[in-house]
Design a protein around this motif. Structure first.
Motif, PDB file in Angstrom:
ATOM      1  N   SER A  49       0.817  -1.214   0.000  1.00 17.63           N
ATOM      2  CA  SER A  49       0.000   0.000   0.000  1.00 17.63           C
ATOM      3  C   SER A  49       0.849   1.260   0.000  1.00 17.63           C
ATOM      4  O   SER A  49       0.380   2.331  -0.407  1.00 17.63           O
ATOM      5  CB  SER A  49      -0.922   0.021   1.224  1.00 17.63           C
ATOM      6  N   LYS A 248      -8.215  -5.649  -1.070  1.00 16.40           N
ATOM      7  CA  LYS A 248      -7.714  -4.794  -2.143  1.00 16.40           C
ATOM      8  C   LYS A 248      -8.712  -3.673  -2.412  1.00 16.40           C
ATOM      9  O   LYS A 248      -9.914  -3.878  -2.426  1.00 16.40           O
ATOM     10  CB  LYS A 248      -7.492  -5.629  -3.397  1.00 16.40           C
ATOM     11  N   SER A 249      -8.194  -2.460  -2.612  1.00 15.62           N
ATOM     12  CA  SER A 249      -9.053  -1.320  -2.922  1.00 15.62           C
ATOM     13  C   SER A 249      -8.373  -0.444  -3.957  1.00 15.62           C
ATOM     14  O   SER A 249      -7.147  -0.433  -4.086  1.00 15.62           O
ATOM     15  CB  SER A 249      -9.356  -0.507  -1.654  1.00 15.62           C
ATOM     16  N   TYR A 250      -9.192   0.310  -4.698  1.00 17.80           N
ATOM     17  CA  TYR A 250      -8.686   1.156  -5.783  1.00 17.80           C
ATOM     18  C   TYR A 250      -9.171   2.598  -5.697  1.00 17.80           C
ATOM     19  O   TYR A 250      -8.401   3.524  -5.907  1.00 17.80           O
ATOM     20  CB  TYR A 250      -9.106   0.567  -7.134  1.00 17.80           C
ATOM     21  N   GLU A 258     -15.965   1.665  -1.588  1.00 22.31           N
ATOM     22  CA  GLU A 258     -15.111   1.322  -2.719  1.00 22.31           C
ATOM     23  C   GLU A 258     -15.979   1.273  -3.972  1.00 22.31           C
ATOM     24  O   GLU A 258     -17.074   0.716  -3.955  1.00 22.31           O
ATOM     25  CB  GLU A 258     -14.454  -0.039  -2.460  1.00 22.31           C
ATOM     26  N   TYR A 283      -4.261  -0.924  -0.466  1.00 18.36           N
ATOM     27  CA  TYR A 283      -4.706   0.104  -1.412  1.00 18.36           C
ATOM     28  C   TYR A 283      -3.762   0.122  -2.606  1.00 18.36           C
ATOM     29  O   TYR A 283      -2.541   0.169  -2.454  1.00 18.36           O
ATOM     30  CB  TYR A 283      -4.726   1.473  -0.744  1.00 18.36           C
ATOM     31  N   GLU A 290      -1.605   7.501  -1.307  1.00 21.55           N
ATOM     32  CA  GLU A 290      -1.474   6.243  -0.591  1.00 21.55           C
ATOM     33  C   GLU A 290      -2.059   6.341   0.811  1.00 21.55           C
ATOM     34  O   GLU A 290      -2.797   5.455   1.251  1.00 21.55           O
ATOM     35  CB  GLU A 290       0.001   5.825  -0.521  1.00 21.55           C
ATOM     36  N   GLY A 293      -5.872   6.523   0.632  1.00 23.99           N
ATOM     37  CA  GLY A 293      -6.439   5.231   0.267  1.00 23.99           C
ATOM     38  C   GLY A 293      -6.400   4.243   1.415  1.00 23.99           C
ATOM     39  O   GLY A 293      -7.353   3.470   1.620  1.00 23.99           O
ATOM     40  N   ILE A 294      -5.296   4.229   2.160  1.00 26.38           N
ATOM     41  CA  ILE A 294      -5.186   3.339   3.316  1.00 26.38           C
ATOM     42  C   ILE A 294      -6.242   3.687   4.357  1.00 26.38           C
ATOM     43  O   ILE A 294      -6.946   2.803   4.885  1.00 26.38           O
ATOM     44  CB  ILE A 294      -3.774   3.432   3.929  1.00 26.38           C
ATOM     45  N   THR A 297      -9.762   2.714   3.192  1.00 22.63           N
ATOM     46  CA  THR A 297      -9.961   1.266   3.262  1.00 22.63           C
ATOM     47  C   THR A 297     -10.103   0.820   4.710  1.00 22.63           C
ATOM     48  O   THR A 297     -11.004   0.038   5.051  1.00 22.63           O
ATOM     49  CB  THR A 297      -8.794   0.519   2.597  1.00 22.63           C
TER      50      THR A 297
END
Length: 306
Positions: A49, A248-250, A258, A283, A290, A293-294, A297
């Motif tokens: 991540s 997992k995430s985007y 998500e 992420y 980053e 995103g972390i 998530t």
């Protein structure tokens, strides 16, 4: 975390079937998530991540545990071997362990890439790949991890690849068993992203230390043709063998959901087999930083956990 005994696998297969009904029921009008607040899991952070931060030199991989605890308030770490391969040593591993202990962070597993194909066509090449993995298994043991995460690359027909991958996994598991380590395969491209094939690999290997690490997003079998496996069905089929899970995430919408993966549905599938281990934040998007995103998530998982 000990590997699920083989007898338990058959129970979990039935639970996975029940999980399919649970997941289907949760999509009916008027039915919310069936997880509720009856289940529990812990949240960890996959080092990938933060790969941009580490590769750029903006942060040292040696500070991974401190970053995980201090910046993200997460209590478990999943290392990536790429960040340590050039200077791996007993001293480095002990330093990492001490840093994790200082932060009150659990070292859970090492994700291993670039050490050869465990399903290589020849026995000699499979043995060499196993030998290449041993130093990382030793490091994982010294860190206090429960597992190493490996890949199941192979060549040949569908059946040949199944047999070859299973053989390589068992050879590695035989080394890892006295260390108390599980050997976990992630759906990570090629046939490993075909959950039916990977489930068959698990059954062929039939070893108490061989399992899976289902990833919510890695179900592209062939990037050139776009062939892929249904991610919800894939996670459902892999969970009976799971000893870790990768969330997992985007990208996320304004409500914190998500945008390409229904996390509530995924976690219903995960919990349906009685899983209560660690769920790793991974992420991998570029719409958010980053760190953002972390956090997104992590917070989504926390909201599901209740």
């Amino acid at each position: 975390m000990d590997r699920i005994p083989l007898g338990r696998r058959h129970f979990l297969k039935g639970a996975a079937t029940l999980g399919a009904a649970v997941a289907a029921a949760s999509t009916l009008p008027g039915c919310g998530s069936l997880i509720g607040k009856r289940n529990t899991f812990d949240i960890s952070l996959a080092q990938w991540s933060l790969h941009r931060r580490f590769f750029s030199g903006d942060a040292s991989p040696m500070d991974f545990a401190a970053i995980t605890r201090q910046e993200f308030e997460i209590g478990g770490v999943e290392y990536v071997n790429q960040f340590y391969k050039d200077n791996l040593s007993d001293a480095l591993v002990q330093d990492l362990r001490q840093r994790a202990d200082n932060e009150g962070v659990r070292s859970l597993l090492i994700m291993i890439d670039g050490e050869g194909a465990l399903g290589a066509p020849t026995e000699a090449d499979r043995k060499q790949t196993v030998d290449n993995h041993k130093k990382w298994a030793d490091a994982a043991h010294a860190l206090g991890c429960h597992s190493i995460r490996v890949n199941a690359q192979s060549q040949g027909s569908y059946d040949e690849q199944r047999e070859r991958a299973a053989d390589g996994l068992v050879k590695l598991a035989e080394y890892c068993e006295p260390l108390g380590l599980n050997v976990l395969v992630e759906n990570h491209g090629g046939l490993s992203s075909n959950a039916r094939w990977l489930s068959q690999v698990m059954e062929t290997a039939n070893h108490p230390r061989v399992g899976t690490l289902p990833d919510f997003g890695n179900f592209t079998i062939n990037r050139e043709t776009g062939e892929s496996y249904d991610k919800y069905q894939g996670v459902r089929e892999l969970m009976p063998y799971a000893q870790a899970v990768s969330a997992k995430s985007y990208a996320f919408d304004a409500q914190g959901n998500e945008t390409s993966i229904d996390f509530h549905r995924m976690m219903d599938i995960v919990m349906a087999v009685g899983y209560s281990g660690w769920v790793g934040v991974e992420y991998e998007g570029d719409r958010h930083s980053e760190a953002e995103g972390i956090i997104l998530t992590r917070d989504l998982l926390r909201s599901i956990k209740g």
